[in-house]
Design a protein around this motif. Structure first.
Motif, PDB file in Angstrom:
ATOM      1  N   ASN A 166       0.846  -1.186   0.000  1.00  0.00           N
ATOM      2  CA  ASN A 166       0.000   0.000   0.000  1.00  0.00           C
ATOM      3  C   ASN A 166       0.884   1.239   0.000  1.00  0.00           C
ATOM      4  N   VAL A 167       0.295   2.412   0.007  1.00  0.00           N
ATOM      5  CA  VAL A 167       1.057   3.659  -0.021  1.00  0.00           C
ATOM      6  C   VAL A 167       2.012   3.709   1.171  1.00  0.00           C
ATOM      7  N   GLU A 168       3.249   4.095   0.863  1.00  0.00           N
ATOM      8  CA  GLU A 168       4.307   4.247   1.867  1.00  0.00           C
ATOM      9  C   GLU A 168       4.736   2.935   2.507  1.00  0.00           C
ATOM     10  N   VAL A 169       4.319   1.803   1.948  1.00  0.00           N
ATOM     11  CA  VAL A 169       4.728   0.490   2.470  1.00  0.00           C
ATOM     12  C   VAL A 169       5.425  -0.270   1.352  1.00  0.00           C
ATOM     13  N   THR A 170       6.738  -0.460   1.491  1.00  0.00           N
ATOM     14  CA  THR A 170       7.486  -1.218   0.487  1.00  0.00           C
ATOM     15  C   THR A 170       8.343  -2.268   1.178  1.00  0.00           C
ATOM     16  N   ASP A 171       8.628  -3.351   0.439  1.00  0.00           N
ATOM     17  CA  ASP A 171       9.426  -4.438   0.999  1.00  0.00           C
ATOM     18  C   ASP A 171      10.293  -5.054  -0.070  1.00  0.00           C
ATOM     19  N   LYS A 172      11.417  -5.625   0.359  1.00  0.00           N
ATOM     20  CA  LYS A 172      12.318  -6.279  -0.574  1.00  0.00           C
ATOM     21  C   LYS A 172      11.733  -7.597  -1.042  1.00  0.00           C
ATOM     22  N   GLY A 173      11.994  -7.887  -2.313  1.00  0.00           N
ATOM     23  CA  GLY A 173      11.660  -9.191  -2.850  1.00  0.00           C
ATOM     24  C   GLY A 173      12.882 -10.089  -2.793  1.00  0.00           C
ATOM     25  N   ASP A 174      13.045 -10.906  -3.829  1.00  0.00           N
ATOM     26  CA  ASP A 174      14.140 -11.878  -3.828  1.00  0.00           C
ATOM     27  C   ASP A 174      15.461 -11.307  -4.327  1.00  0.00           C
ATOM     28  N   VAL A 175      15.405 -10.280  -5.178  1.00  0.00           N
ATOM     29  CA  VAL A 175      16.632  -9.734  -5.768  1.00  0.00           C
ATOM     30  C   VAL A 175      16.636  -8.208  -5.705  1.00  0.00           C
ATOM     31  N   PRO A 176      16.667  -7.600  -4.513  1.00  0.00           N
ATOM     32  CA  PRO A 176      16.525  -6.151  -4.397  1.00  0.00           C
ATOM     33  C   PRO A 176      17.809  -5.350  -4.590  1.00  0.00           C
ATOM     34  N   GLU A 177      18.971  -6.022  -4.593  1.00  0.00           N
ATOM     35  CA  GLU A 177      20.233  -5.292  -4.595  1.00  0.00           C
ATOM     36  C   GLU A 177      20.374  -4.436  -5.844  1.00  0.00           C
ATOM     37  N   GLY A 178      20.722  -3.166  -5.648  1.00  0.00           N
ATOM     38  CA  GLY A 178      20.942  -2.246  -6.759  1.00  0.00           C
ATOM     39  C   GLY A 178      19.698  -1.503  -7.208  1.00  0.00           C
ATOM     40  N   TYR A 179      18.581  -1.729  -6.523  1.00  0.00           N
ATOM     41  CA  TYR A 179      17.314  -1.099  -6.896  1.00  0.00           C
ATOM     42  C   TYR A 179      16.712  -0.353  -5.711  1.00  0.00           C
ATOM     43  N   LYS A 180      15.923   0.658  -6.043  1.00  0.00           N
ATOM     44  CA  LYS A 180      15.113   1.362  -5.044  1.00  0.00           C
ATOM     45  C   LYS A 180      13.722   1.548  -5.612  1.00  0.00           C
ATOM     46  N   VAL A 181      12.745   1.698  -4.722  1.00  0.00           N
ATOM     47  CA  VAL A 181      11.380   1.984  -5.148  1.00  0.00           C
ATOM     48  C   VAL A 181      10.788   3.019  -4.192  1.00  0.00           C
ATOM     49  N   SER A 182       9.667   3.572  -4.605  1.00  0.00           N
ATOM     50  CA  SER A 182       8.902   4.441  -3.713  1.00  0.00           C
ATOM     51  C   SER A 182       7.427   4.275  -4.032  1.00  0.00           C
ATOM     52  N   ARG A 183       6.581   4.527  -3.035  1.00  0.00           N
ATOM     53  CA  ARG A 183       5.125   4.434  -3.240  1.00  0.00           C
ATOM     54  C   ARG A 183       4.482   5.609  -2.519  1.00  0.00           C
TER      55      ARG A 183
END
Lengths: 113, 112
Positions: free
Chosen positions: A51-68
């Motif tokens: 949901n908004v403002e809630v993010t979590d790493k998946g299986d291969v998060p290294e080198g990436y960023k996200v925002s919601r």
């Protein structure tokens, strides 16, 4: 039309040059996710957001960023891309992925040279 | 470890023929299993979904089966068409539905 829109569809960039791949959905879905697809490996989850403002790493998060910051948008950020991030990327959204499945975007083919 | 394995990796058949794709999984706790079709250069699109209690589900010429005891599923395509050429991906939901485990897919090519 209900859809997930990714941009750009194709991108060639150089190592180290920051880039953002945008993703937008018009279905009011709570759940959004980013996957990368490489030959023989299937889809692997990078990050997800419940949901908004809630993010979590998946299986291969290294080198990436996200925002919601908003419900409809979920951009994927590569701060310093490297050649091993050359891949086909998919954004997906759902109310409840396990129950309703995902709606996928059309993909972004990224090449890092 | 949660895994989904698909076979064969690739398959070539003649137009009008039938084919069957296989999916074996070791995902626990099992929630449901879904088959997706992915055309080249496009995102996957859901074909069928089956829960634990269902053992057959059809969508036109596509019929999926599920054996929850042996943890196997198959996708049968009847009277194949050129437009069936695509990658078919088996996806199993675990952990009460929000964790999806993807198979690597079977690439199907239908020739005329």
């Amino acid at each position: 039309e209900a859809q997930v829109t990714q941009n750009p569809r194709y991108l060639i960039t150089v190592t180290g040059k920051k880039l953002t791949v945008t993703c937008s959905q018009n279905m009011n879905h709570e759940y959004m996710s980013w996957y990368r697809q490489d030959p023989g490996l299937g889809l692997r989850q990078i990050y997800y957001s419940m949901n908004v403002e809630v993010t979590d790493k998946g299986d291969v998060p290294e080198g990436y960023k996200v925002s919601r910051k908003e419900k409809r948008n979920f951009p994927l950020i590569l701060e310093s891309p490297s050649p091993n991030q050359t891949s086909l990327y998919f954004c997906a959204s759902s109310h409840i992925p396990g129950r309703y499945g995902y709606t996928f975007g059309s993909g972004t083919r990224l090449t890092v040279v | 470890k949660n895994q989904v394995e698909q076979s064969p990796q690739s398959l070539i058949i003649l137009e009008g023929k039938n084919c069957t794709l296989q999916c074996n999984y070791t995902v626990s706790p099992f929630s449901n299993l879904r088959w997706y079709k992915q055309d080249t250069g496009r995102g996957p699109v859901s074909l069928t979904i089956m829960t634990f209690s269902e053992n057959t589900k059809s969508n036109g010429r596509y019929t999926a089966t599920l054996d929850a005891d042996t943890k196997q599923s198959s996708l049968h395509i009847t009277a194949s068409q050129l437009s069936d050429s695509a990658s078919y991906i088996c996806v199993v939901s675990a952990e009460y539905g929000n964790k999806l485990v993807f198979g690597a897919g079977t690439i199907l090519r239908v020739k005329s």
